[in-house]
Design an enzyme around this catalytic site. Structure first.
Site, PDB file in Angstrom:
ATOM      1  N   ALA A   1       0.848  -1.186   0.000  1.00  0.00           N
ATOM      2  CA  ALA A   1       0.000   0.000   0.000  1.00  0.00           C
ATOM      3  C   ALA A   1       0.889   1.244   0.000  1.00  0.00           C
ATOM      4  CB  ALA A   1      -0.909  -0.004   1.223  1.00  0.00           C
TER       5      ALA A   1
ATOM      6  N   GLY B   1      -0.198  -5.108   0.669  1.00  0.00           N
ATOM      7  CA  GLY B   1      -1.389  -5.032  -0.162  1.00  0.00           C
ATOM      8  C   GLY B   1      -1.196  -5.646  -1.534  1.00  0.00           C
TER       9      GLY B   1
ATOM     10  N   GLU C   1      -1.759  -9.261  -1.056  1.00  0.00           N
ATOM     11  CA  GLU C   1      -3.194  -9.440  -0.839  1.00  0.00           C
ATOM     12  C   GLU C   1      -3.970  -9.341  -2.152  1.00  0.00           C
ATOM     13  OE1 GLU C   1      -4.197  -7.911   3.565  1.00  0.00           O
ATOM     14  OE2 GLU C   1      -3.081  -6.446   2.362  1.00  0.00           O
TER      15      GLU C   1
ATOM     16  N   GLU D   1       3.424  -6.120   7.373  1.00  0.00           N
ATOM     17  CA  GLU D   1       2.676  -5.101   8.114  1.00  0.00           C
ATOM     18  C   GLU D   1       3.050  -4.994   9.591  1.00  0.00           C
ATOM     19  OE1 GLU D   1       0.039  -5.914   4.531  1.00  0.00           O
ATOM     20  OE2 GLU D   1       1.415  -7.039   5.818  1.00  0.00           O
TER      21      GLU D   1
END
Length: 259
Positions: A67, A113, A116, A136
């Site tokens: 992200a 992300g 993911e 994370e």
């Protein structure tokens, strides 16, 4: 297809290729990119000429390196939850439940992300040099776009927790061993060839049946007690389709079906 700022969409035959186009940011997912992905998925879903999707990243270094951390600064807990919900509901879940096969072509780093995003796809193929991980906890947070759930479904609780709690990256070879990816290849050219080849094999099958199979698998993952019943219902539903009639007729006539 619409034009977007942070993603590129091209087609090759019946395949839509969606490329995250923020190479200078290692293709990091910011809010605009998530919004564009959501809109593009809706367009592709409605396009009857497209039967499958490849998601990849621009350049040779990263699929999606995570992200966009700058967007995390000064966010309240409520705002962070809203961001997580948007990413999950409008992008990751949309891919997970997409009625056409979606394959992640992992051309480099797939972290946070980015991993993911790949996990939400129906299949994953990577170059041998790719590295994958969920870092994370190094930032004092946890995966927020479905990573704790989809990674566990794919590779099991122990391996998933090892990856999440250590925040370590794994290689493509390890990812294949764990069951995180389906295949790995040596070069980017081979990556796209392999990904297209798998999708094109599915195009010789019934699109109605493919969508039903994706739905049945997903129901069982979300609630194992409903999986068998969903399969029974969807199996019966397929019998009312034109594809089923064509498939059976082709089998009896000893010819290839025209799906």
């Amino acid at each position: 297809m619409s034009m977007y700022e942070n993603i590129l969409i091209s087609t090759q035959g019946q395949t839509a290729i969606v490329t995250i186009n923020r190479e200078d940011k290692l293709n990091a997912l910011n809010m605009q990119t998530l919004s564009e992905l959501s809109a593009a998925l809706d367009e592709i879903a409605a396009d009857s000429t497209v039967r499958g999707v490849i998601i990849t990243g621009q350049g040779a270094k990263a699929f999606v390196a995570g992200a966009d951390i700058k967007e995390f600064l000064d966010q309240t807990a409520m705002e962070a939850s809203a961001l997580s919900r948007y990413g999950q509901e409008h992008v990751m879940n949309k891919i997970h439940h997409f009625g056409k096969p979606v394959v992640a072509a992992i051309n480099g780093f797939a972290l946070g992300g980015g991993l993911e995003l790949a996990l939400a796809c129906h299949m994953r193929i990577a170059v041998s040099s790719a590295k994958m991980g969920l870092p994370e906890v190094s930032l004092g947070i946890i995966p927020g776009y479905g990573g704790t759930q989809r990674l566990t479904h794919l590779i099991g609780r122990g391996k998933a927790l090892e990856m999440i709690l250590t925040a370590d990256m794994i290689t493509a070879s390890e990812a294949k061993e764990f069951g995180l990816i389906n295949h790995f290849v040596e070069t980017y050219e081979e990556l796209m060839e392999k990904t297209l080849a798998i999708l094109e094999r599915t195009y010789t099958r019934s699109s109605t049946a493919l969508a039903a199979a994706i739905e049945a698998v997903n129901v069982g993952l979300e609630d194992s007690s409903r999986g068998y019943e969903a399969e029974i219902h969807l199996f019966g539903k397929c019998f009312g389709s034109a594809d089923m009639k064509e498939g059976v007729a082709a089998f009896l006539e000893k010819r290839k079906p025209n799906f």
